[in-house]
Design a protein around this motif. Structure first.
Motif, PDB file in Angstrom:
ATOM      1  N   VAL A 199       0.857  -1.186   0.000  1.00 52.74           N
ATOM      2  CA  VAL A 199       0.000   0.000   0.000  1.00 52.74           C
ATOM      3  C   VAL A 199       0.895   1.239   0.000  1.00 52.74           C
ATOM      4  O   VAL A 199       2.115   1.139   0.156  1.00 52.74           O
ATOM      5  CB  VAL A 199      -0.936   0.040   1.242  1.00 52.74           C
ATOM      6  N   ILE A 200       0.267   2.394  -0.172  1.00 49.05           N
ATOM      7  CA  ILE A 200       0.997   3.661  -0.156  1.00 49.05           C
ATOM      8  C   ILE A 200       0.450   4.504   0.982  1.00 49.05           C
ATOM      9  O   ILE A 200      -0.773   4.628   1.130  1.00 49.05           O
ATOM     10  CB  ILE A 200       0.792   4.406  -1.506  1.00 49.05           C
ATOM     11  N   ASP A 201       1.332   5.069   1.790  1.00 48.57           N
ATOM     12  CA  ASP A 201       0.859   5.968   2.850  1.00 48.57           C
ATOM     13  C   ASP A 201       0.046   7.076   2.190  1.00 48.57           C
ATOM     14  O   ASP A 201       0.485   7.674   1.193  1.00 48.57           O
ATOM     15  CB  ASP A 201       2.053   6.574   3.613  1.00 48.57           C
ATOM     16  N   ILE A 364      -4.182   0.392  -6.806  1.00 42.28           N
ATOM     17  CA  ILE A 364      -3.254   0.917  -5.799  1.00 42.28           C
ATOM     18  C   ILE A 364      -4.084   1.363  -4.594  1.00 42.28           C
ATOM     19  O   ILE A 364      -5.069   2.100  -4.743  1.00 42.28           O
ATOM     20  CB  ILE A 364      -2.457   2.106  -6.391  1.00 42.28           C
ATOM     21  N   TYR A 365      -3.691   0.900  -3.415  1.00 47.09           N
ATOM     22  CA  TYR A 365      -4.414   1.254  -2.186  1.00 47.09           C
ATOM     23  C   TYR A 365      -3.633   2.284  -1.383  1.00 47.09           C
ATOM     24  O   TYR A 365      -2.405   2.226  -1.294  1.00 47.09           O
ATOM     25  CB  TYR A 365      -4.625   0.003  -1.312  1.00 47.09           C
ATOM     26  N   LEU A 366      -4.377   3.222  -0.782  1.00 50.01           N
ATOM     27  CA  LEU A 366      -3.777   4.202   0.123  1.00 50.01           C
ATOM     28  C   LEU A 366      -4.051   3.763   1.551  1.00 50.01           C
ATOM     29  O   LEU A 366      -5.164   3.314   1.866  1.00 50.01           O
ATOM     30  CB  LEU A 366      -4.406   5.579  -0.107  1.00 50.01           C
ATOM     31  N   LEU A 367      -3.062   3.877   2.413  1.00 49.02           N
ATOM     32  CA  LEU A 367      -3.210   3.500   3.819  1.00 49.02           C
ATOM     33  C   LEU A 367      -3.295   4.768   4.662  1.00 49.02           C
ATOM     34  O   LEU A 367      -2.379   5.588   4.652  1.00 49.02           O
ATOM     35  CB  LEU A 367      -2.003   2.651   4.259  1.00 49.02           C
ATOM     36  N   HIS A 368      -4.411   4.916   5.377  1.00 49.16           N
ATOM     37  CA  HIS A 368      -4.596   6.097   6.229  1.00 49.16           C
ATOM     38  C   HIS A 368      -4.040   5.823   7.620  1.00 49.16           C
ATOM     39  O   HIS A 368      -3.828   4.667   8.009  1.00 49.16           O
ATOM     40  CB  HIS A 368      -6.080   6.460   6.291  1.00 49.16           C
ATOM     41  N   LYS A 369      -3.837   6.896   8.380  1.00 47.27           N
ATOM     42  CA  LYS A 369      -3.219   6.753   9.707  1.00 47.27           C
ATOM     43  C   LYS A 369      -4.025   5.849  10.629  1.00 47.27           C
ATOM     44  O   LYS A 369      -3.479   5.187  11.499  1.00 47.27           O
ATOM     45  CB  LYS A 369      -3.036   8.130  10.334  1.00 47.27           C
ATOM     46  N   GLY A 371      -5.430   3.196   9.827  1.00 39.56           N
ATOM     47  CA  GLY A 371      -5.375   1.808   9.356  1.00 39.56           C
ATOM     48  C   GLY A 371      -6.364   1.492   8.244  1.00 39.56           C
ATOM     49  O   GLY A 371      -6.384   0.399   7.680  1.00 39.56           O
ATOM     50  N   ARG A 372      -7.209   2.482   7.880  1.00 38.90           N
ATOM     51  CA  ARG A 372      -8.213   2.266   6.827  1.00 38.90           C
ATOM     52  C   ARG A 372      -7.516   2.307   5.456  1.00 38.90           C
ATOM     53  O   ARG A 372      -6.576   3.079   5.249  1.00 38.90           O
ATOM     54  CB  ARG A 372      -9.252   3.377   6.928  1.00 38.90           C
TER      55      ARG A 372
END
Length: 408
Positions: A199-201, A364-369, A371-372
């Motif tokens: 994932v990408i921050d 492509i997935y984004l990773l939120h702070k 954890g979502r």
């Protein structure tokens, strides 16, 4: 005892380390050294004179970026063993080892649709036997069979180190600055979620959008540039014509290895095919085209002169297919101009299509702070991703340049 932990100076990434001896052993092997004689971008140097870099360059660069990505993930607390690091670096180092001469253009012509990834796998397995199973994990990762999915995603996905290297490298050597992505920034944003996927921050969203649009610009400006598309098409046509003439009993000069593939009947790959293939590179094809310029067959001679003397056919590009009427008119004029009756061989419509970002296939997935995870194109912060999920198609009509003289 030879020192195998070398440092290589690369014009794009600076110093590249070889941290494991097995990597050096693979680089030294003739299968890998052959990549020095295979251009990364086919005949692109006819359009961008600087684009003379090789698959060898690219494979080392991708290996370096893999090392950097794994270091980043380790710093973020992802547990990666030395064996896994070795496996991932070997897999990306060898991902193009099965590439034929002039990149993708000639694969199907010479090896009956044996895609380079199938050939890479065959060669990896041969090397694995030679190195007593030291490449087993690399092969598992390359095939996407390894239980930790992010390794395969780093090797092959919509945001892998292969793409990161070739975009930056091709941009550097062509001089097309639109492709110059910030690989370090993108890699620093990589992470692994609980599911074990890459994932990408979330804060890296604009770097990723910049990467996707840079890739789109590089395709239309460089890889699918109308003259690039034409040059690649000509290569296929030249070998098609040579194969046809040989089937008609015409004798054509060629190196032994190229001759072998021109005469070869369709079949599954044999041991001899593979052995011959690993001896084949761009030089065999260039040598043949130089000689075939003098062929008695007008079409073969014409195409080869176009490439070797860089006197390329004329092209027109359009977002719609060309009507039959305009094509027939160009064929008729070609027949008149050259005093031939097979002008249809010299006029072709080439089609190129691009989907810059596939929203369903390995998104492509984004990773939120918190954890979502969210998909890139569904993020509220995205600016461009929603626009690049549509396919664009361009049509290129090619015909002999001298036709226009008939009109004047």
């Amino acid at each position: 005892m030879q020192n195998k932990l070398k440092i290589i100076n690369d014009p794009v990434h600076g110093f590249i380390k070889i941290p494991h001896e097995i990597l050096f052993d693979i680089i030294e092997h003739p299968y890998f050294q052959r990549l020095r004689r295979i251009g990364q971008t086919g005949l692109l140097n006819l359009i961008f004179p600087g684009a003379t870099h090789t698959r060898f360059h690219h494979a080392l660069g991708a290996m370096h970026l893999m090392f950097t990505a794994l270091e980043t993930l380790k710093q973020k607390g992802v547990k990666i063993s030395e064996e896994e690091e070795k496996g991932a670096m070997l897999a990306i180092l060898m991902h193009d080892i099965g590439h034929g001469p002039f990149s993708h253009a000639l694969e199907s012509m010479l090896m009956d649709d044996w895609h380079h990834e199938n050939l890479s796998l065959l060669l990896m397995n041969k090397l694995n036997e030679k190195f007593q199973g030291q490449l087993s994990m690399a092969i598992e990762m390359f095939q996407g069979k390894y239980h930790r999915k992010f390794f395969n995603q780093l090797i092959s996905s919509q945001l892998d180190v292969d793409r990161l290297d070739y975009l930056k490298r091709d941009s550097f050597f062509t001089g097309v600055s639109e492709g110059n992505i910030n690989t370090q920034r993108i890699i620093s944003m990589m992470n692994v979620c609980e599911e074990g996927e890459l994932v990408i921050d979330a804060k890296g969203i604009y770097s990723i959008e910049n990467f996707l649009t840079a890739r789109m610009f590089m395709y239309w400006q460089v890889y699918y540039h109308k003259t690039s598309a034409l040059a690649e098409f000509l290569l296929v046509k030249i070998l098609e014509r040579a194969k046809y003439l040989i089937s008609q009993g015409v004798k054509l000069p060629a190196t032994d290895n190229l001759k072998y593939f021109l005469y070869r009947e369709k079949s599954g790959a044999t041991d001899e095919d593979i052995e011959r293939f690993t001896q084949l590179d761009d030089n065999d094809v260039i040598q043949a085209m130089k000689e075939w310029q003098n062929s008695e067959d007008f079409v073969l001679s014409y195409w080869c002169k176009c490439v070797i003397q860089r006197n390329l056919p004329k092209t027109i590009i359009s977002s719609h297919p060309f009507g039959q009427e305009i094509i027939e008119e160009k064929i008729k004029k070609s027949n008149e101009l050259f005093g031939i009756n097979n002008g249809n061989e010299l006029v072709h419509e080439i089609k190129r299509k691009l989907l810059p970002y596939h929203a369903e296939k390995q998104p492509i997935y984004l990773l939120h702070k918190n954890g979502r995870r969210t998909r890139l194109h569904e993020s509220e912060d995205q600016l461009l991703s929603g626009l690049i999920v549509n396919k664009t198609t361009r049509y290129i009509l090619m015909f002999p340049r001298d036709i226009s003289k008939l009109d004047s």
